[in-house]
Scaffold this active site. Structure first.
Site, PDB file in Angstrom:
ATOM      1  N   ASN A 209       6.590 -15.787 -10.154  1.00  0.00           N
ATOM      2  CA  ASN A 209       7.922 -16.377 -10.019  1.00  0.00           C
ATOM      3  C   ASN A 209       7.761 -17.855  -9.674  1.00  0.00           C
ATOM      4  O   ASN A 209       6.642 -18.339  -9.496  1.00  0.00           O
ATOM      5  CB  ASN A 209       8.755 -15.619  -8.975  1.00  0.00           C
ATOM      6  N   PRO A 304       5.889  -2.237  -2.282  1.00  0.00           N
ATOM      7  CA  PRO A 304       6.386  -1.977  -0.932  1.00  0.00           C
ATOM      8  C   PRO A 304       7.197  -3.171  -0.448  1.00  0.00           C
ATOM      9  O   PRO A 304       6.857  -4.318  -0.747  1.00  0.00           O
ATOM     10  CB  PRO A 304       5.107  -1.807  -0.105  1.00  0.00           C
ATOM     11  N   ASP A 305       8.276  -2.919   0.258  1.00  0.00           N
ATOM     12  CA  ASP A 305       9.082  -4.011   0.803  1.00  0.00           C
ATOM     13  C   ASP A 305       8.529  -4.363   2.186  1.00  0.00           C
ATOM     14  O   ASP A 305       8.682  -3.606   3.146  1.00  0.00           O
ATOM     15  CB  ASP A 305      10.555  -3.591   0.878  1.00  0.00           C
TER      16      ASP A 305
HETATM   17  N1  CTP Z   1      10.440  -9.175   0.654  1.00  0.00           N
HETATM   18  C1  CTP Z   1       9.325  -8.520   1.118  1.00  0.00           C
HETATM   19  N2  CTP Z   1       8.694  -7.607   0.327  1.00  0.00           N
HETATM   20  C2  CTP Z   1       9.155  -7.317  -0.891  1.00  0.00           C
HETATM   21  C3  CTP Z   1      10.311  -7.972  -1.391  1.00  0.00           C
HETATM   22  C4  CTP Z   1      10.915  -8.903  -0.591  1.00  0.00           C
HETATM   23  O1  CTP Z   1       8.890  -8.786   2.230  1.00  0.00           O
HETATM   24  N3  CTP Z   1       8.523  -6.428  -1.637  1.00  0.00           N
HETATM   25  C5  CTP Z   1      11.145 -10.114   1.535  1.00  0.00           C
HETATM   26  C6  CTP Z   1      11.092 -11.555   1.102  1.00  0.00           C
HETATM   27  O2  CTP Z   1       9.980 -12.210   1.667  1.00  0.00           O
HETATM   28  C7  CTP Z   1      12.399 -12.084   1.665  1.00  0.00           C
HETATM   29  C8  CTP Z   1      13.333 -10.907   1.579  1.00  0.00           C
HETATM   30  O3  CTP Z   1      12.497  -9.767   1.521  1.00  0.00           O
HETATM   31  O4  CTP Z   1      12.278 -12.396   3.035  1.00  0.00           O
HETATM   32  C9  CTP Z   1      14.312 -10.931   0.439  1.00  0.00           C
HETATM   33  O5  CTP Z   1      13.716 -10.650  -0.749  1.00  0.00           O
HETATM   34  P1  CTP Z   1      14.526 -10.264  -2.080  1.00  0.00           P
HETATM   35  O6  CTP Z   1      13.497 -10.062  -3.125  1.00  0.00           O
HETATM   36  O7  CTP Z   1      15.577 -11.278  -2.331  1.00  0.00           O
HETATM   37  O8  CTP Z   1      15.245  -8.934  -1.656  1.00  0.00           O
HETATM   38  P2  CTP Z   1      15.663  -7.720  -2.532  1.00  0.00           P
HETATM   39  O9  CTP Z   1      15.856  -6.600  -1.598  1.00  0.00           O
HETATM   40  O10 CTP Z   1      14.694  -7.570  -3.624  1.00  0.00           O
HETATM   41  O11 CTP Z   1      17.083  -8.115  -3.091  1.00  0.00           O
HETATM   42  P3  CTP Z   1      17.586  -8.468  -4.565  1.00  0.00           P
HETATM   43  O12 CTP Z   1      16.421  -8.323  -5.480  1.00  0.00           O
HETATM   44  O13 CTP Z   1      18.657  -7.530  -4.755  1.00  0.00           O
HETATM   45  O14 CTP Z   1      18.028  -9.882  -4.436  1.00  0.00           O
END
Ligand code: CTP
Length: 402
Positions: A209, A304-305
């Site tokens: 990205n 993983p988030d």
């Molecule tokens: N983030 C994370 N791990 C991931 C994805 C995101 O830690 N796998 C964290 C990013 O570092 C940021 C926050 O989550 O602090 C927001 O990320 P974003 O990608 O915008 O959130 P999403 O839940 O994916 O929301 P959307 O794609 O609907 O915008």
């Protein structure tokens, strides 16, 4: 962090690693510190006083009984003008003398007479380091409040391998910066994630990205400048890595997740990385070849988030978890929902629509979403946004934790 205005009394012991102290002097001076060098007799066998004084820009102190100098600056005074005394390399012999409280030459006398903090960078053969006597001396010295940097594992000049290699000059500089740090975040360990992630398709292709890592890097620098002990987990970002922080380089979201889990516990987590939400489910081990008439189909799996996982940890959750939200429309509504969904404490939201020029640009315009609601910050350089966020974090934590 700058070391401007700081004075380091550098005691160079007699070991092969003494050559690294020449670079250490340069690195300290580059950051604005002044260095008063002291050499033991043994050190002079490894580096010359002339090289040391040329690099330090100051005369080398070598003799305890130098009457002229005693009239100009006595050894007691010399031991006290510094902000920090650094012993590099600290040989087994020097450590033993320090632990025993000997004052048999200028170096050991200064170490006995000083009332400023002392840091040692041990360097010796691996067996000497492992010897019970050295380990006993080490615990005596740490018990006396002396801080220790290194030694590292590695190949040694004597041909053996193991712990005993002196820490690299930049590691010593980072330890010096930490020791001399001041500010409201001293004693706080703060994790910052930054940059994009690269999700492999095959050995030569990946999905990425547009994150440059600029905002995360600026936040790490701002937190460091307030005295925090920062661990910086970064994907393959464009901008240079911040100095004076612990840097962990990763490529993929999964690697970032593992690195973050390995850094816990921390007092604060700031998740500024633009982590890929998906990875290619089974990345190919060899380059995918073009096939006439057949387009490759990529199947995705969810990453993983990291932010959500850390926010929802029971025990071991950082006291303050800050997430980021890059949105292109309905910024406040989306970011507020994201804060609730991920269960972080704050969300730093920004509008990354292409016409804002924020992603990859030098400025940022953010909205801080917390339990108190949405707070719009004026558009400003990313460094300024970072300083403001760091100050907010310091306020939220209150006082020096040292
Ligand atoms: N983030 C994370 N791990 C991931 C994805 C995101 O830690 N796998 C964290 C990013 O570092 C940021 C926050 O989550 O602090 C927001 O990320 P974003 O990608 O915008 O959130 P999403 O839940 O994916 O929301 P959307 O794609 O609907 O915008």
């Amino acid at each position: 962090m700058t070391l401007a205005g700081k004075r380091i009394l550098l005691i160079i012991g007699g070991g092969i690693a003494a050559y690294k102290s020449l670079d250490l002097i340069r690195r300290l001076r580059e950051r604005g510190a002044s260095v008063s060098p002291v050499m033991t007799r043994a050190a002079e066998q490894f580096v010359t006083p002339l090289s040391v004084s040329a690099l330090a820009g100051e005369e080398v102190h070598r003799d305890l009984f130098d009457l002229t100098k005693e009239a100009e600056m006595g050894h007691i005074q010399l031991s006290r003008v510094a902000d920090l005394v650094v012993v590099a390399p600290a040989t087994a012999d020097l450590m033993a003398k320090m632990a025993a409280g000997q004052a048999s030459d200028l170096a050991t006398t200064l170490l006995m007479a000083t009332d400023t903090p002392v840091m040692i960078a041990p360097a010796m053969n691996v067996r000497m380091w492992d010897h019970p006597a050295t380990q006993r001396n080490l615990s005596t010295l740490t018990g006396d409040g002396i801080s220790v940097v290194g030694p590292n594992d590695g190949d040694m000049a004597c041909g053996e391998y193991g712990p005993g290699r002196m820490a690299e000059p930049l590691e010593i500089v980072a330890a010096v910066e930490r020791a001399l740090a001041s500010g409201p975040l001293v004693g706080r360990r703060i994790l910052v994630t930054s940059g994009p992630t690269h999700e492999p398709i095959d050995p030569v292709r990946y999905i990425a990205n547009r994150s440059s890592g600029a905002q995360g890097t600026a936040i790490a620098q701002a937190l460091r400048d307030l005295g925090a002990d920062v661990v910086f987990v970064t994907g393959p970002a464009d901008v240079a890595r911040p100095e004076g922080v612990e840097v962990i380089e990763v490529e993929s979201a999964q690697q970032m997740y593992d690195a973050v889990m390995g850094c816990l516990p921390v007092d604060v987590g700031v998740f500024a990385a633009a982590v890929a939400d998906w990875r290619v489910k089974s990345a190919s081990g060899s380059k995918i070849k073009k096939q006439a008439g057949a387009l490759p189909v990529l199947e995705f799996a969810e990453n993983p988030d990291i932010l959500a996982t850390v926010s929802q940890m029971g025990e071991g959750r950082p006291g303050l978890v800050v997430g980021f939200a890059a949105e292109t429309d309905d910024v406040v509504a989306h970011a507020t929902a994201k804060r609730a969904r991920k269960r972080c404490d704050w969300i730093v939201a920004n509008d990354v629509s292409p016409d804002t020029g924020i992603m990859g640009g030098s400025e940022n315009s953010v909205i801080l979403i917390s339990a108190a609601g949405a707070e719009h910050w004026p558009r400003a350089p990313k460094q300024e946004v970072a300083r403001k966020l760091a100050a907010r974090i310091a306020d939220a934590l209150g006082g020096d934790a040292r």
